[in-house]
Design a protein around this motif. Structure first.
Motif, PDB file in Angstrom:
ATOM      1  N   SER A 108       6.932  -0.480  -4.687  1.00  0.00           N
ATOM      2  CA  SER A 108       5.909  -1.490  -4.963  1.00  0.00           C
ATOM      3  C   SER A 108       5.585  -2.317  -3.728  1.00  0.00           C
ATOM      4  O   SER A 108       4.422  -2.599  -3.443  1.00  0.00           O
ATOM      5  CB  SER A 108       6.378  -2.411  -6.096  1.00  0.00           C
ATOM      6  OG  SER A 108       6.634  -1.677  -7.262  1.00  0.00           O
ATOM      7  N   MET A 109       6.617  -2.721  -2.994  1.00  0.00           N
ATOM      8  CA  MET A 109       6.396  -3.508  -1.784  1.00  0.00           C
ATOM      9  C   MET A 109       5.635  -2.708  -0.727  1.00  0.00           C
ATOM     10  O   MET A 109       4.771  -3.241  -0.022  1.00  0.00           O
ATOM     11  CB  MET A 109       7.737  -4.001  -1.222  1.00  0.00           C
ATOM     12  CG  MET A 109       8.415  -5.053  -2.070  1.00  0.00           C
ATOM     13  SD  MET A 109       7.370  -6.540  -2.299  1.00  0.00           S
ATOM     14  CE  MET A 109       8.430  -7.518  -3.366  1.00  0.00           C
ATOM     15  N   GLN A 110       5.946  -1.425  -0.619  1.00  0.00           N
ATOM     16  CA  GLN A 110       5.231  -0.577   0.333  1.00  0.00           C
ATOM     17  C   GLN A 110       3.770  -0.410  -0.071  1.00  0.00           C
ATOM     18  O   GLN A 110       2.872  -0.468   0.774  1.00  0.00           O
ATOM     19  CB  GLN A 110       5.912   0.795   0.424  1.00  0.00           C
ATOM     20  CG  GLN A 110       7.260   0.773   1.115  1.00  0.00           C
ATOM     21  CD  GLN A 110       7.167   0.314   2.561  1.00  0.00           C
ATOM     22  OE1 GLN A 110       6.273   0.704   3.313  1.00  0.00           O
ATOM     23  NE2 GLN A 110       8.092  -0.551   2.964  1.00  0.00           N
ATOM     24  N   LEU A 111       3.527  -0.216  -1.362  1.00  0.00           N
ATOM     25  CA  LEU A 111       2.147  -0.100  -1.847  1.00  0.00           C
ATOM     26  C   LEU A 111       1.380  -1.401  -1.623  1.00  0.00           C
ATOM     27  O   LEU A 111       0.208  -1.387  -1.248  1.00  0.00           O
ATOM     28  CB  LEU A 111       2.150   0.262  -3.335  1.00  0.00           C
ATOM     29  CG  LEU A 111       2.611   1.675  -3.698  1.00  0.00           C
ATOM     30  CD1 LEU A 111       2.689   1.836  -5.215  1.00  0.00           C
ATOM     31  CD2 LEU A 111       1.661   2.714  -3.110  1.00  0.00           C
ATOM     32  N   SER A 112       2.063  -2.526  -1.870  1.00  0.00           N
ATOM     33  CA  SER A 112       1.425  -3.828  -1.648  1.00  0.00           C
ATOM     34  C   SER A 112       1.031  -4.014  -0.191  1.00  0.00           C
ATOM     35  O   SER A 112      -0.070  -4.461   0.120  1.00  0.00           O
ATOM     36  CB  SER A 112       2.378  -4.954  -2.082  1.00  0.00           C
ATOM     37  OG  SER A 112       1.866  -6.217  -1.728  1.00  0.00           O
ATOM     38  N   ARG A 113       1.940  -3.636   0.702  1.00  0.00           N
ATOM     39  CA  ARG A 113       1.694  -3.841   2.134  1.00  0.00           C
ATOM     40  C   ARG A 113       0.662  -2.875   2.691  1.00  0.00           C
ATOM     41  O   ARG A 113      -0.200  -3.254   3.491  1.00  0.00           O
ATOM     42  CB  ARG A 113       3.010  -3.716   2.902  1.00  0.00           C
ATOM     43  CG  ARG A 113       2.905  -4.042   4.388  1.00  0.00           C
ATOM     44  CD  ARG A 113       4.284  -4.234   4.987  1.00  0.00           C
ATOM     45  NE  ARG A 113       5.073  -3.028   4.911  1.00  0.00           N
ATOM     46  CZ  ARG A 113       5.083  -2.086   5.860  1.00  0.00           C
ATOM     47  NH1 ARG A 113       4.328  -2.237   6.939  1.00  0.00           N
ATOM     48  NH2 ARG A 113       5.842  -1.016   5.739  1.00  0.00           N
ATOM     49  N   ARG A 114       0.717  -1.624   2.251  1.00  0.00           N
ATOM     50  CA  ARG A 114      -0.133  -0.597   2.864  1.00  0.00           C
ATOM     51  C   ARG A 114      -1.493  -0.447   2.195  1.00  0.00           C
ATOM     52  O   ARG A 114      -2.491  -0.140   2.862  1.00  0.00           O
ATOM     53  CB  ARG A 114       0.592   0.756   2.838  1.00  0.00           C
ATOM     54  CG  ARG A 114       1.881   0.760   3.658  1.00  0.00           C
ATOM     55  CD  ARG A 114       2.587   2.100   3.556  1.00  0.00           C
ATOM     56  NE  ARG A 114       3.871   2.096   4.253  1.00  0.00           N
ATOM     57  CZ  ARG A 114       4.007   2.322   5.553  1.00  0.00           C
ATOM     58  NH1 ARG A 114       2.939   2.576   6.295  1.00  0.00           N
ATOM     59  NH2 ARG A 114       5.205   2.292   6.119  1.00  0.00           N
ATOM     60  N   LEU A 115      -1.560  -0.669   0.865  1.00  0.00           N
ATOM     61  CA  LEU A 115      -2.814  -0.461   0.151  1.00  0.00           C
ATOM     62  C   LEU A 115      -3.620  -1.742  -0.046  1.00  0.00           C
ATOM     63  O   LEU A 115      -4.855  -1.716   0.000  1.00  0.00           O
ATOM     64  CB  LEU A 115      -2.537   0.180  -1.222  1.00  0.00           C
ATOM     65  CG  LEU A 115      -1.943   1.601  -1.206  1.00  0.00           C
ATOM     66  CD1 LEU A 115      -1.794   2.118  -2.626  1.00  0.00           C
ATOM     67  CD2 LEU A 115      -2.817   2.545  -0.383  1.00  0.00           C
ATOM     68  N   THR A 116      -2.932  -2.856  -0.306  1.00  0.00           N
ATOM     69  CA  THR A 116      -3.656  -4.108  -0.574  1.00  0.00           C
ATOM     70  C   THR A 116      -3.483  -5.130   0.539  1.00  0.00           C
ATOM     71  O   THR A 116      -4.023  -6.230   0.443  1.00  0.00           O
ATOM     72  CB  THR A 116      -3.167  -4.735  -1.895  1.00  0.00           C
ATOM     73  OG1 THR A 116      -1.832  -5.231  -1.732  1.00  0.00           O
ATOM     74  CG2 THR A 116      -3.171  -3.713  -3.015  1.00  0.00           C
ATOM     75  N   PHE A 117      -2.717  -4.772   1.585  1.00  0.00           N
ATOM     76  CA  PHE A 117      -2.465  -5.669   2.718  1.00  0.00           C
ATOM     77  C   PHE A 117      -1.910  -7.018   2.271  1.00  0.00           C
ATOM     78  O   PHE A 117      -2.260  -8.069   2.810  1.00  0.00           O
ATOM     79  CB  PHE A 117      -3.749  -5.865   3.538  1.00  0.00           C
ATOM     80  CG  PHE A 117      -4.317  -4.582   4.070  1.00  0.00           C
ATOM     81  CD1 PHE A 117      -3.755  -3.955   5.176  1.00  0.00           C
ATOM     82  CD2 PHE A 117      -5.397  -3.965   3.439  1.00  0.00           C
ATOM     83  CE1 PHE A 117      -4.259  -2.753   5.649  1.00  0.00           C
ATOM     84  CE2 PHE A 117      -5.899  -2.764   3.906  1.00  0.00           C
ATOM     85  CZ  PHE A 117      -5.332  -2.154   5.017  1.00  0.00           C
ATOM     86  N   GLY A 118      -1.067  -6.978   1.236  1.00  0.00           N
ATOM     87  CA  GLY A 118      -0.390  -8.178   0.758  1.00  0.00           C
ATOM     88  C   GLY A 118      -1.183  -9.021  -0.209  1.00  0.00           C
ATOM     89  O   GLY A 118      -0.678 -10.027  -0.714  1.00  0.00           O
ATOM     90  N   SER A 121       5.500  -7.581  -6.779  1.00  0.00           N
ATOM     91  CA  SER A 121       6.046  -7.772  -8.124  1.00  0.00           C
ATOM     92  C   SER A 121       5.038  -7.373  -9.197  1.00  0.00           C
ATOM     93  O   SER A 121       5.407  -6.835 -10.245  1.00  0.00           O
ATOM     94  CB  SER A 121       6.470  -9.231  -8.319  1.00  0.00           C
ATOM     95  OG  SER A 121       5.372 -10.100  -8.173  1.00  0.00           O
ATOM     96  N   ALA A 122       3.749  -7.644  -8.940  1.00  0.00           N
ATOM     97  CA  ALA A 122       2.713  -7.262  -9.905  1.00  0.00           C
ATOM     98  C   ALA A 122       2.604  -5.739 -10.007  1.00  0.00           C
ATOM     99  O   ALA A 122       2.467  -5.178 -11.101  1.00  0.00           O
ATOM    100  CB  ALA A 122       1.370  -7.854  -9.492  1.00  0.00           C
ATOM    101  N   ILE A 123       2.675  -5.068  -8.865  1.00  0.00           N
ATOM    102  CA  ILE A 123       2.630  -3.604  -8.865  1.00  0.00           C
ATOM    103  C   ILE A 123       3.872  -3.044  -9.562  1.00  0.00           C
ATOM    104  O   ILE A 123       3.798  -2.062 -10.309  1.00  0.00           O
ATOM    105  CB  ILE A 123       2.528  -3.077  -7.421  1.00  0.00           C
ATOM    106  CG1 ILE A 123       1.231  -3.569  -6.773  1.00  0.00           C
ATOM    107  CG2 ILE A 123       2.595  -1.551  -7.395  1.00  0.00           C
ATOM    108  CD1 ILE A 123       1.080  -3.208  -5.314  1.00  0.00           C
ATOM    109  N   ALA A 124       5.024  -3.682  -9.334  1.00  0.00           N
ATOM    110  CA  ALA A 124       6.263  -3.235  -9.973  1.00  0.00           C
ATOM    111  C   ALA A 124       6.171  -3.347 -11.492  1.00  0.00           C
ATOM    112  O   ALA A 124       6.666  -2.470 -12.216  1.00  0.00           O
ATOM    113  CB  ALA A 124       7.439  -4.060  -9.451  1.00  0.00           C
TER     114      ALA A 124
END
Length: 254
Positions: free
Chosen positions: A28-38, A43-46
């Protein structure tokens, strides 16, 4: 070898559950950083991944406990049960520093109360609009609009069904994502430029993940101040949801 691993996993269900949650958080943290740029917090993705896994588990087994109905992941049921849930809430409360909390002042307290009651009213109104007429369902969904933690905690306390608690989580998740994405856009209009304004905003918004991610995208220096007040929403919501808010709702709808 596979049989040995499967047997080990079944006999150490709780350990496997923690490992699974850790893996979900890493992804989830990787998706947040790479896809939505934070912009959308990990936690929302998780939570979305967790709901998806729970749905898959229910479809595969026809059970009522989601992923916990899959024998291999039975430990998830224990990890997500009342004992560890309540322990996490109490542990969060112990982290609060009273001296720091006083910095929010009366404005922070007023914002905190409004940020708890107003989202509940909105969530309860939406529940009523979608045809729910019993006090338990309305209260649970309304509590979910406070935060996605308050919803299921309130629902478990007043006897809501798992479907209603899932709706309350989804309600809180939608709110968190709206705060995450909308904060940078509305920062100038809301004048989010000082620690005090961040505290008021944190009290009104009420979702720690949403406030933290939104303020991080606006001004990282404001994150601790907004998160400080927003942290209280979980405790306050879990206190008011099954008691005062539920009794008020039951008095209104019968």
């Amino acid at each position: 070898m596979l049989e040995l691993l499967e047997k080990t996993a079944k006999h150490n269900g709780l350990v496997l559950a923690f490992a699974l949650v850790g893996l979900v958080m890493i992804v989830s943290m990787q998706l947040s950083r790479r896809l939505t740029f934070g912009r959308v917090h990990g936690s929302a993705i998780a939570i979305l991944i967790g709901l998806g896994l729970a749905y898959w588990g229910g479809i595969q087994t026809g059970g009522q406990k989601g992923l916990a109905d899959v024998t291999l992941f039975a430990g998830v049921g224990l990890m997500g049960g009342a004992m560890l849930r309540d322990f996490a809430i109490v542990a969060t409360a112990f982290e609060v520093q009273v001296v720091e909390a006083k910095k929010a002042g009366l404005v922070g307290v007023v914002a905190l109360m409004l940020g708890t009651v107003l989202p509940f009213i909105v969530g309860a109104s939406v529940a009523w609009g979608f045809g729910y007429r019993d006090a338990v369902s309305i209260t649970t969904i309304g509590a979910g609009a406070v935060t996605y933690i308050v919803g299921p905690v309130t629902g478990a306390a007043i006897g809501a069904s798992s479907e209603i608690m899932a709706l309350s989580i989804a309600t809180g998740l939608v709110k968190a994502i709206m705060v995450m994405v909308g904060t940078p856009m509305a920062a100038r209009f809301l004048r989010l430029s000082t620690p005090r304004s961040a505290m008021v905003f944190g009290g009104l918004a009420g979702t720690v993940s949403g406030v933290s991610a939104g303020l991080a995208a606006t001004d990282r220096r404001l994150v601790p101040y907004g998160a400080l007040v927003a942290t209280f929403h979980t405790g306050l919501g879990c206190l008011l949801g099954p008691s005062l808010l539920f009794f008020a709702t039951r008095a209104l709808v019968g």
